[in-house]
Structure formats: structure tokens, C-alpha cells
Design an enzyme around this catalytic site. Structure first.
Site, mmCIF file in Angstrom:
data_model
loop_
_atom_site.group_PDB
_atom_site.id
_atom_site.type_symbol
_atom_site.label_atom_id
_atom_site.label_comp_id
_atom_site.label_asym_id
_atom_site.label_seq_id
_atom_site.Cartn_x
_atom_site.Cartn_y
_atom_site.Cartn_z
ATOM 1 N NE ARG A 8 62.720 78.026 8.092
ATOM 2 C CZ ARG A 8 61.406 78.123 7.868
ATOM 3 N NH1 ARG A 8 60.561 78.112 8.874
ATOM 4 N NH2 ARG A 8 60.939 78.233 6.655
ATOM 5 C CG HIS A 13 61.663 81.647 2.761
ATOM 6 N ND1 HIS A 13 62.240 80.394 2.684
ATOM 7 C CD2 HIS A 13 60.423 81.450 3.301
ATOM 8 C CE1 HIS A 13 61.398 79.495 3.152
ATOM 9 N NE2 HIS A 13 60.294 80.097 3.528
ATOM 10 C CD GLN A 49 57.069 80.198 0.616
ATOM 11 O OE1 GLN A 49 57.262 79.531 1.613
ATOM 12 N NE2 GLN A 49 56.005 80.036 -0.153
ATOM 13 C CG ASP A 88 55.551 86.551 4.958
ATOM 14 O OD1 ASP A 88 54.963 85.733 5.695
ATOM 15 O OD2 ASP A 88 56.794 86.687 4.958
ATOM 16 C CB CYS A 147 55.105 82.314 2.083
ATOM 17 S SG CYS A 147 55.276 83.508 3.418
ATOM 18 N NE ARG A 165 59.040 76.071 0.355
ATOM 19 C CZ ARG A 165 59.246 76.390 1.644
ATOM 20 N NH1 ARG A 165 58.283 76.967 2.337
ATOM 21 N NH2 ARG A 165 60.415 76.171 2.224
HETATM 22 N N1 CP Z 1 56.452 79.016 4.308
HETATM 23 C C1 CP Z 1 57.276 78.390 5.159
HETATM 24 O O1 CP Z 1 58.502 78.392 4.992
HETATM 25 O O2 CP Z 1 56.657 77.741 6.179
HETATM 26 P P1 CP Z 1 57.365 77.132 7.476
HETATM 27 O O3 CP Z 1 57.886 78.307 8.265
HETATM 28 O O4 CP Z 1 56.300 76.377 8.188
HETATM 29 O O5 CP Z 1 58.491 76.245 7.039
HETATM 30 N N1 NVA Z 2 58.711 86.200 6.698
HETATM 31 C C1 NVA Z 2 58.322 85.014 7.418
HETATM 32 C C2 NVA Z 2 58.259 83.848 6.486
HETATM 33 C C3 NVA Z 2 57.804 82.565 7.135
HETATM 34 C C4 NVA Z 2 57.805 81.421 6.188
HETATM 35 C C5 NVA Z 2 59.288 84.764 8.548
HETATM 36 O O1 NVA Z 2 60.503 84.904 8.355
HETATM 37 O O2 NVA Z 2 58.839 84.420 9.650
#
Ligand code: CP
Ligand code: NVA
Length: 305
Positions: free
Chosen positions: A101, A128, A131, A220, A260, A288
Site C-alpha cells: 500500500r 484499490h 476493495q 467513500d 469502503c 476483505r
Molecule cells: N477500506 C480500507 O482499505 O481500509 P483501511 O484503509 O483501513 O485498510
Molecule cells: N479513497 C480512500 C480509500 C481508503 C480505504 C483513500 O485512499 O484514502
């Protein structure tokens, strides 16, 4: 057959459906793959915070018999302490798989290109994929189908929106994106999804048009990780797209509401909707785990022939 899972379109439609079925089997207690990562380490690299992605990957790796190694930017400093090429080569000598990530999608592409082991995208600024794979599984569970579902995504055109467009490039959907003219999804991904022509894709600045009669309302945060300095500006642009009871009433009476997470309650979604009867947000979080186990199994099977 792909080595890596960096975006949903790395899988064919068949592989995506197979992954959903595998996840359903795993969730139901299927134990055939409980040793597939036995004796193996999966590097989990995080340069952004996480609750769901970290805990679901670490738990999933454990449940598949493997060891998960949590690495932060403090140690690895990808592309800074050493080149991404060198880091990819070194990691490949130690671990069986890499989950990452981070901010730059290009960094993840480079890591995947030079690593000899599968790389999974656990979120970049661009996409993502894990997700939205998990979300589609949640839709399948609640609506009994994945094809031709009417989905309204409301809010910022971000990494999650882009992944919905990629999903629409593989599974036929009626995908309506309600956002402001200043917060659109990625133009290249949108163009590609439209060229593929599998799904009906509507971009609208009218939240009511987006949600009219839909099966799924999705949102989101308005300001993603790394964009928190733009929070006030985005809130002003996107406040019309808040998911509240009035808006939910315009969708199908049996619609489900998805987020999400993490959520900013009272901004993109009200408490009343998030805790209300249409909300499936915690099912999404749970899924997930199951979908990522299925993705890891698919990639291990791909490299082992
Ligand atoms: N939805 C999601 O990816 O959550 P986190 O940012 O907590 O991993
Ligand atoms: N769009 C959000 C998703 C978090 C899971 C971000 O990138 O912060």
C-alpha cells in the site's frame, strides 16, 4: 494468467468470477488451501495507514499457513534508500509474495515488473482493487448476482471509483458516478472502460439522477489519504453528494448502502444511513479477508502452474 494483481483488469472476467466462488468457499469453511503458504513469508509494505487491509491480509496469510511481515516506510524507504529494482530483487530472495500500500501506482508497477514473486496492490493513489473485489462479493451475497447491477457511486472520483470503472470493464454493470465537475475519476481508466463498452457508464453532477432506482449506493471519504490538505475544498465541492435518508429513499426500496471505510460520519454519509437497515458496511469489511485469501491463492496457483 497474471503474476501480479495491481488492478482488477489484471484478471479476466472468468478469473474474477472464479475468485468470487473461491472466496465464498473459503468463507464457508473450505480448507483445501489452508497450507498453501506453509513455510512462506508474505511481505506487507505500508507507507499509508490501514486497519482493514493490514488486519485482513495478516489474518488471511496466517489462515493460509504463512507468515506475514509488516514493513513500514521507515525501514524500506522504497526508491529512496535504494532503487525499486534493487528492493524488488532482494525481497524476491526472501519472500513468496509482496502486498504493498503506497502513494504512487507507478512505483508498484515497477516493483511488480522487477520482482520474481507476485505483487498485490493494497491501495495506491490510482486504484484499490482488493476493495472493489471484496465489495462485488458483498453485492453477490446480498443481491444474488453480480451482472447488470445498478450502482451509484457518489463523491470523490478517487482510487475506489477508478477500481469500479475497472470492474465495469470486466463485469457488465450500470455504473453511475455522481461527482462534481472538479472531482472526476481518472480520465484514462474512464476512457478505457467506455471503449471496452461492456457496461453502461454515466458520469453526472446530479446526485438524484445517479441514485434513481439503483440497487447499490456507494460512497467513500471526500479527501483520500495524502489529500487531507484538500479536505475543506473537497467538502465544499461534494457536500451535495452526501448519502442521507432523503437520497436513499430515491433508490430501489431494497437497495444496499456501501462504504469502503474508514468513514467520516456526518460528511459523506450520515449516522442514520450508516447504522440503518440498508447498510452493509461491516459485511464489506469482513469480505476483505475472504476475497484477499482467494486472490492470494489464485496468484500462488498461477506461479506454481
Ligand atoms: N477500506 C480500507 O482499505 O481500509 P483501511 O484503509 O483501513 O485498510
Ligand atoms: N479513497 C480512500 C480509500 C481508503 C480505504 C483513500 O485512499 O484514502
Amino acid at each position: 494468467m497474471t503474476k501480479d494483481f495491481l488492478k482488477i483488469t489484471d484478471f479476466t472476467a472468468e478469473e474474477i468470477k472464479e475468485t468470487f466462488q473461491l472466496a465464498i468457499n473459503l468463507k464457508g469453511g473450505e480448507s483445501e488451501y489452508s497450507k498453501i503458504l506453509s513455510g512462506k513469508t508474505v511481505a506487507c509494505i505500508f507507507t499509508k495507514p490501514s486497519l482493514r487491509t493490514r488486519v485482513s491480509f495478516e489474518t488471511g496469510i496466517y489462515q493460509l499457513g504463512g507468515y506475514s511481515l509488516y514493513i513500514t516506510d521507515k525501514e524500506i524507504q522504497l526508491g529512496v534508500r535504494e532503487s525499486i529494482y534493487d528492493a524488488a530483487k532482494v525481497l524476491s530472495r526472501f519472500v513468496a509474495m509482496i502486498m504493498i500500500r503506497t502513494f504512487s501506482h507507478k512505483d508498484v508497477e515497477q516493483l511488480a515488473e522487477h520482482s520474481d514473486v507476485p505483487v498485490i496492490n493494497g491501495l495506491t493513489d490510482l486504484t484499490h482493487p482488493c476493495q472493489v473485489m471484496g465489495d462485488m462479493l458483498t453485492i453477490k451475497e446480498h443481491l444474488g448476482k453480480v451482472e447488470n447491477v445498478k450502482i451509484a457511486y457518489l463523491g470523490d472520483g478517487n482510487n475506489v471509483t477508478n477500481s469500479w470503472l475497472n470492474m465495469a470493464s470486466r463485469i457488465p454493470l450500470d455504473l453511475r458516478i455522481g461527482t462534481s465537475p472538479k472531482t472526476p475519476p481518472d480520465a484514462t481508466i474512464l476512457k478505457k472502460a467506455r471503449e471496452i463498452g461492456l457496461s453502461k457508464i454515466t458520469i453526472t453532477n446530479d446526485p438524484n439522477e445517479a441514485v434513481s432506482g439503483v440497487d447499490v449506493i456507494y460512497t467513500d471519504v471526500w479527501a483520500s489519504m495524502g489529500q487531507k490538505d484538500k479536505a475543506a475544498e473537497k467538502a465544499e465541492l461534494l457536500s451535495r453528494f452526501q448519502i442521507n435518508d432523503e437520497l436513499v429513499a430515491k433508490a430501489d426500496a431494497n437497495c444496499i448502502v456501501m462504504h469502503c471505510l474508514p468513514a467520516n460520519r456526518g460528511e459523506e454519509i450520515t449516522d442514520s444511513v450508516m447504522d440503518g437497515k440498508h447498510s452493509v458496511v461491516f459485511d464489506q469489511a469482513e469480505n476483505r479477508l475472504h476475497i484477499q485469501k482467494a486472490i492470494m491463492i489464485q496468484l500462488m496457483r498461477n506461479i506454481n502452474g
